[in-house]
Design an enzyme around this catalytic site. Structure first.
Site, PDB file in Angstrom:
ATOM      1  N   GLY A  30       0.827  -1.211   0.000  1.00 39.92           N
ATOM      2  CA  GLY A  30       0.000   0.000   0.000  1.00 39.92           C
ATOM      3  C   GLY A  30       0.857   1.255   0.000  1.00 39.92           C
ATOM      4  O   GLY A  30       0.496   2.274   0.595  1.00 39.92           O
ATOM      5  N   GLY A  88      -0.321   4.937  -0.775  1.00 41.56           N
ATOM      6  CA  GLY A  88      -1.315   5.577   0.090  1.00 41.56           C
ATOM      7  C   GLY A  88      -0.724   6.724   0.888  1.00 41.56           C
ATOM      8  O   GLY A  88       0.442   7.096   0.715  1.00 41.56           O
ATOM      9  N   GLN A  89      -1.540   7.270   1.775  1.00 36.90           N
ATOM     10  CA  GLN A  89      -1.140   8.491   2.490  1.00 36.90           C
ATOM     11  C   GLN A  89       0.102   8.266   3.350  1.00 36.90           C
ATOM     12  O   GLN A  89       1.014   9.082   3.360  1.00 36.90           O
ATOM     13  CB  GLN A  89      -2.299   8.978   3.371  1.00 36.90           C
ATOM     14  CG  GLN A  89      -2.064  10.375   3.924  1.00 36.90           C
ATOM     15  CD  GLN A  89      -2.925  10.704   5.126  1.00 36.90           C
ATOM     16  OE1 GLN A  89      -3.671   9.849   5.628  1.00 36.90           O
ATOM     17  NE2 GLN A  89      -2.834  11.934   5.589  1.00 36.90           N
ATOM     18  N   ARG A  98      -1.467  -1.945  -5.394  1.00 35.98           N
ATOM     19  CA  ARG A  98      -2.300  -2.642  -6.373  1.00 35.98           C
ATOM     20  C   ARG A  98      -2.215  -2.018  -7.754  1.00 35.98           C
ATOM     21  O   ARG A  98      -2.441  -2.664  -8.756  1.00 35.98           O
ATOM     22  CB  ARG A  98      -3.757  -2.568  -5.911  1.00 35.98           C
ATOM     23  CG  ARG A  98      -4.312  -3.935  -5.626  1.00 35.98           C
ATOM     24  CD  ARG A  98      -5.748  -3.943  -5.228  1.00 35.98           C
ATOM     25  NE  ARG A  98      -6.282  -2.709  -4.682  1.00 35.98           N
ATOM     26  CZ  ARG A  98      -7.573  -2.438  -4.664  1.00 35.98           C
ATOM     27  NH1 ARG A  98      -8.436  -3.284  -5.189  1.00 35.98           N
ATOM     28  NH2 ARG A  98      -8.036  -1.342  -4.122  1.00 35.98           N
ATOM     29  N   TYR A 110     -14.511  -1.181   9.494  1.00 35.56           N
ATOM     30  CA  TYR A 110     -13.098  -0.824   9.638  1.00 35.56           C
ATOM     31  C   TYR A 110     -12.614  -1.184  11.052  1.00 35.56           C
ATOM     32  O   TYR A 110     -11.584  -1.832  11.230  1.00 35.56           O
ATOM     33  CB  TYR A 110     -12.949   0.680   9.388  1.00 35.56           C
ATOM     34  CG  TYR A 110     -11.557   1.231   9.482  1.00 35.56           C
ATOM     35  CD1 TYR A 110     -10.590   0.902   8.547  1.00 35.56           C
ATOM     36  CD2 TYR A 110     -11.223   2.130  10.496  1.00 35.56           C
ATOM     37  CE1 TYR A 110      -9.317   1.443   8.625  1.00 35.56           C
ATOM     38  CE2 TYR A 110      -9.951   2.680  10.574  1.00 35.56           C
ATOM     39  CZ  TYR A 110      -9.003   2.326   9.641  1.00 35.56           C
ATOM     40  OH  TYR A 110      -7.747   2.873   9.712  1.00 35.56           O
ATOM     41  N   LYS A 133      -9.925  -3.909  12.442  1.00 33.88           N
ATOM     42  CA  LYS A 133      -8.742  -3.482  13.202  1.00 33.88           C
ATOM     43  C   LYS A 133      -8.619  -4.264  14.506  1.00 33.88           C
ATOM     44  O   LYS A 133      -7.517  -4.666  14.889  1.00 33.88           O
ATOM     45  CB  LYS A 133      -8.783  -1.973  13.473  1.00 33.88           C
ATOM     46  CG  LYS A 133      -8.513  -1.123  12.239  1.00 33.88           C
ATOM     47  CD  LYS A 133      -7.126  -1.376  11.668  1.00 33.88           C
ATOM     48  CE  LYS A 133      -6.819  -0.556  10.445  1.00 33.88           C
ATOM     49  NZ  LYS A 133      -5.611  -1.030   9.736  1.00 33.88           N
TER      50      LYS A 133
HETATM   51  N1  SER Z   1      -7.852   7.975   9.499  1.00 30.16           N
HETATM   52  C1  SER Z   1      -8.600   6.772   9.598  1.00 30.16           C
HETATM   53  C2  SER Z   1      -9.986   6.927   9.136  1.00 30.16           C
HETATM   54  O1  SER Z   1     -10.515   7.992   9.312  1.00 30.16           O
HETATM   55  C3  SER Z   1      -8.628   6.300  11.024  1.00 30.16           C
HETATM   56  O2  SER Z   1      -7.673   5.347  11.216  1.00 30.16           O
HETATM   57  O3  SER Z   1     -10.554   6.011   8.619  1.00 30.16           O
END
Ligand code: SER
Length: 312
Positions: A8, A11-12, A35, A140, A144
């Site tokens: 990844g 990504g940020q 990806r 999410y 986690k």
């Molecule tokens: N920055 C993430 C989100 O907002 C939190 O882990 O999904």
């Protein structure tokens, strides 16, 4: 860490992390991968196209480069996950399972970021302890919590060197975040420079933990380089360096751009997610066990963000 694979990496977090790791560990020792659905596949010598749900491809890349560390960043974020929870589960959990199995087979260390999203409405909101109630209400968050437990399990059962932090909202200027709830705190700086105005999808008064990306990157390096004998915990450490609501962020921006204005068009989905997360984490364990020591507070971050984005 000697030879590192980042998943990844477009990504940020990956964008900043890869650059910082190349400086410290050398260009030949940082393998980036993603990806490659986005248009901007980086022109990097050691970039590999990798869908982390493809176990064989993931294994082959780790083996080919003889990596000793995997920094597994490929994941779907909270707001996108609420639009497609099945996709989130597929990528976040199958990707993680592959990362764990590869780490077990190849003997690599493994970093997996958890998140403030691993907490939920029944978690104590202020001074949230590291070990506390975790009943998240987003997919999410479910992924986690499951991920933290999976990483602990692989450490206890197989001795895989798994380590992780619970990141708060991360603010940075290199790459945009990909569909999270804390993203407003990034977008606000772009709009402040472009329009001197921002319309927030998170309501006034909603506090969330945040951190500036340079501190987040140092966190990953410090934790992965920490002497394992000091680590009582593994997955996952609370880390945060500030906690603010949109109004406090506005005031900070106004110290640099006095005419900046803020109004609201609250998104009920992301607002509900934000309200289910803590206001401020207790990061004592990270400080004591591996020297977590962030440098940026809100105003220092604001000055740097506006300067760097201005140059961009
Ligand atoms: N920055 C993430 C989100 O907002 C939190 O882990 O999904």
């Amino acid at each position: 860490m000697k030879k590192i694979l980042i998943t990844g990496s477009t990504g940020q977090i990956g964008a900043d992390l890869a650059e910082r790791l190349r400086e410290q560990y050398g260009e030949d020792n940082v393998i980036t991968s993603a990806r490659g659905v986005s248009a901007d596949i980086p022109n990097e010598p050691l970039f590999e196209r990798l869908d982390v749900t493809d176990a064989q491809a993931f294994y082959d890349i780790a083996k080919k480069h003889q990596v000793d560390t995997i920094l597994h960043l490929a994941a779907v974020l909270s707001a996108v996950g609420e639009k497609d929870p099945q996709l989130l589960w597929h990528i976040n959990m199958n990707g993680l399972q592959n990362a764990l199995e590869i780490s077990r087979e190849l003997g690599t260390a493994l970093f997996v970021p958890s998140s403030i999203g691993a907490f939920g409405p029944s978690t104590p909101k202020v001074g949230t302890p590291q070990v506390t109630i975790q009943r998240p209400t987003t997919m999410y968050g479910v992924s986690k919590v499951a991920g933290e437990l999976m990483c602990d399990y692989y450490y206890l059962k197989y001795g895989v060197d798994t380590r992780g932090v619970r990141f708060p909202g991360l603010i940075s200027y290199k790459a945009l975040p990909g569909g999270g709830t804390t993203d407003y705190a990034v977008h606000i700086y772009y709009d402040a420079l472009k329009k001197n105005h921002y319309t927030s999808f998170i309501a006034a008064g909603t506090k969330m933990d945040m951190m500036y990306m340079p501190d987040a990157v140092e966190c990953i390096i410090d934790l992965m380089e920490a002497d394992p004998s000091r680590l009582i915990d593994r997955n996952a450490f609370n880390v945060s360096s500030m906690s603010f609501d949109p109004e406090e962020l506005k005031e900070s921006i106004r110290k640099v751009l006095p005419d900046f204005t803020l109004d609201y068009d609250v998104d009920p989905v992301r607002q509900a997610i934000a309200e289910s997360w803590p206001d401020s984490l207790d990061c004592t364990e990270a400080r004591e066990q591996w020297g977590f020591n962030p440098q940026y507070d809100l105003d220092a971050m604001t000055v740097d963000m506006l300067e760097k984005l201005g140059q961009k």
